[in-house]
Each structure stands twice: as structure tokens, then as C-alpha cells.
Write a protein that holds these residues in place. Structure first.
Motif, short mmCIF file in Angstrom:
data_model
loop_
_atom_site.label_atom_id
_atom_site.label_comp_id
_atom_site.label_asym_id
_atom_site.label_seq_id
_atom_site.Cartn_x
_atom_site.Cartn_y
_atom_site.Cartn_z
N GLU A 63 0.84 -1.20 0.00
CA GLU A 63 0.00 0.00 0.00
C GLU A 63 0.87 1.26 0.00
O GLU A 63 0.55 2.25 -0.65
CB GLU A 63 -0.94 0.02 1.21
CG GLU A 63 -1.98 -1.08 1.21
CD GLU A 63 -1.44 -2.42 1.71
OE1 GLU A 63 -0.31 -2.48 2.25
OE2 GLU A 63 -2.15 -3.43 1.54
N GLU A 66 2.48 1.66 -3.46
CA GLU A 66 1.50 2.24 -4.39
C GLU A 66 1.42 3.75 -4.24
O GLU A 66 1.43 4.49 -5.22
CB GLU A 66 0.11 1.66 -4.13
CG GLU A 66 -0.15 0.32 -4.71
CD GLU A 66 -1.59 -0.09 -4.49
OE1 GLU A 66 -2.29 -0.27 -5.50
OE2 GLU A 66 -2.02 -0.23 -3.33
N LYS A 67 1.32 4.21 -3.01
CA LYS A 67 1.21 5.65 -2.75
C LYS A 67 2.45 6.40 -3.22
O LYS A 67 2.35 7.55 -3.65
CB LYS A 67 1.00 5.91 -1.26
CG LYS A 67 -0.33 5.44 -0.74
CD LYS A 67 -0.40 5.62 0.77
CE LYS A 67 -1.65 4.99 1.35
NZ LYS A 67 -1.67 5.09 2.82
N ILE A 126 3.85 -1.49 -10.52
CA ILE A 126 2.86 -1.42 -9.44
C ILE A 126 1.47 -1.78 -9.96
O ILE A 126 0.73 -2.55 -9.34
CB ILE A 126 2.88 -0.03 -8.77
CG1 ILE A 126 4.20 0.13 -7.98
CG2 ILE A 126 1.66 0.18 -7.87
CD1 ILE A 126 4.45 1.51 -7.44
N GLU A 127 1.11 -1.25 -11.12
CA GLU A 127 -0.20 -1.56 -11.70
C GLU A 127 -0.33 -3.05 -12.01
O GLU A 127 -1.38 -3.65 -11.76
CB GLU A 127 -0.43 -0.73 -12.96
CG GLU A 127 -0.66 0.74 -12.66
CD GLU A 127 -0.71 1.62 -13.90
OE1 GLU A 127 -0.44 1.12 -15.03
OE2 GLU A 127 -1.00 2.81 -13.75
N ARG A 130 -0.77 -4.90 -8.75
CA ARG A 130 -2.11 -4.63 -8.22
C ARG A 130 -3.14 -5.55 -8.89
O ARG A 130 -4.01 -6.12 -8.24
CB ARG A 130 -2.49 -3.17 -8.42
CG ARG A 130 -3.85 -2.82 -7.79
CD ARG A 130 -4.33 -1.40 -8.04
NE ARG A 130 -3.32 -0.42 -7.78
CZ ARG A 130 -2.87 0.45 -8.72
NH1 ARG A 130 -3.33 0.40 -9.95
NH2 ARG A 130 -1.95 1.34 -8.41
#
Length: 170
Positions: A63, A66-67, A126-127, A130
Motif C-alpha cells: 500500500e 503504491e502511494k 505497481i499496476e 495490483r
């Protein structure tokens, strides 16, 4: 094995992968057994970060990772396997999001590290992870994270700085 770069370098490749512990497997981290779970692994320019002594017991907090792709600031990208960041000496990663790069500045066991990643690849990794996690049945570790007591998240948004407490916005 060559040391990870400590000086700014452009075009470092960040690769993310999901490691699974299933069936009869048990992963032991800092004396704790982990079974039937998944966790994120990071490689930089093809070298697994967890293979380095200063990062061998670190868990990636997805998390926070991602940020870090969205705004400059301080992020708790790494934590101890127990989830208590201070137990592993993790104080956060200073992230600078530029037009074409994302820069990390952090300290691990007293040694400074400075990584400059190509932003497009960083975001696409990251995408992709996810999407993989959206299909994953195993719980992602760490399941709970305790930020350092004095953690200050200073996020740069639209040219202004916002000081947010440790878990603000979560």
C-alpha cells in the motif's frame, strides 16, 4: 556479488513479484513461521533486494509502495516481518516523484541508499502487481503494520507540503 548502487543513477529497473508460500511450505522470518500467504518481492536492476543483508528480513508494504508512485513524501515501503517497523529499524523512504523519475532515499542498518527509477516502469510494475493481487486468494503479508512512533508523512501535493500523521489517509 556487487553492492547495490549508492550514488544517483538513472534508469534503474524496479521489478515487483509476488512470492507465495503454500501447501507444506513454511517461510521462517526472524523466528516466525509464515504459511499460506503471499508477499511482495522487489528486484532492482535484476538483483533481488531481499538477497542483500540489510534487506533480508524486510517486508514490502505494498500500500505504501503504491502511494509512492503518486506524490513525493515519506513512505513506509519496508517494515519488519512482525509488522512493527521500528523492530527492523525502518524509518521510511524519502520519495521524490519527478516528471520522468522516482527517487528513493533511505537508510538501512546505518547505510544510506539512493535509487533513481524510471517512472513509467515503476508505475507499470505497481499496476501489474495490483492486478495480480486482485486475483490472489492468499493473504498478503504483512497484514498489519505499525508505523514508527514519530513517523511524519510529508507529502508534496501541487507544490505544497502537507504534514500528515503516520496513518493519515489510510
Amino acid at each position: 556479488m556487487a553492492d547495490l548502487p549508492r550514488a544517483p543513477m538513472l534508469d534503474l529497473w524496479l521489478t515487483l513479484s509476488l512470492e507465495r508460500v503454500t501447501g507444506a511450505q513454511t517461510l521462517w522470518m526472524e523466528g516466525m513461521p509464515f504459511t499460506e500467504c503471499a508477499f511482495v518481492r522487489i528486484a532492482i536492476d535484476g538483483e533481488a533486494l531481499h538477497d542483500r543483508p540489510r534487506f533480508s528480513d524486510a517486508w514490502v508494504v505494498f500500500e505504501e509502495l503504491e502511494k509512492s508512485a503518486v506524490a513525493s513524501g515519506r513512505y513506509l515501503i519496508f517494515t519488519c516481518s512482525c509488522g512493527i517497523a521500528e523492530d527492523g529499524g525502518w524509518e521510511g523512504v524519502e520519495v521524490e516523484v519527478g516528471t520522468s523519475t522516482i527517487t528513493w532515499r533511505l537508510e538501512a542498518e546505518g547505510e544510506p541508499f539512493h535509487f533513481v527509477f524510471e517512472r513509467g516502469l515503476y508505475v507499470s510494475e505497481i499496476e501489474a502487481l495490483r492486478k495480480c493481487l486482485a486475483q490472489e486468494a492468499l493473504p498478503l503479508q504483512p497484514q498489519a503494520v505499525i508505523f514508527p512512533e514519530h513517523f511524519q508523512r510529508d507529502i508534496q501535493t501541487n507544490g505544497r507540503e502537507e504534514g500528515l500523521p503516520d496513518d493519515a489517509g489510510e
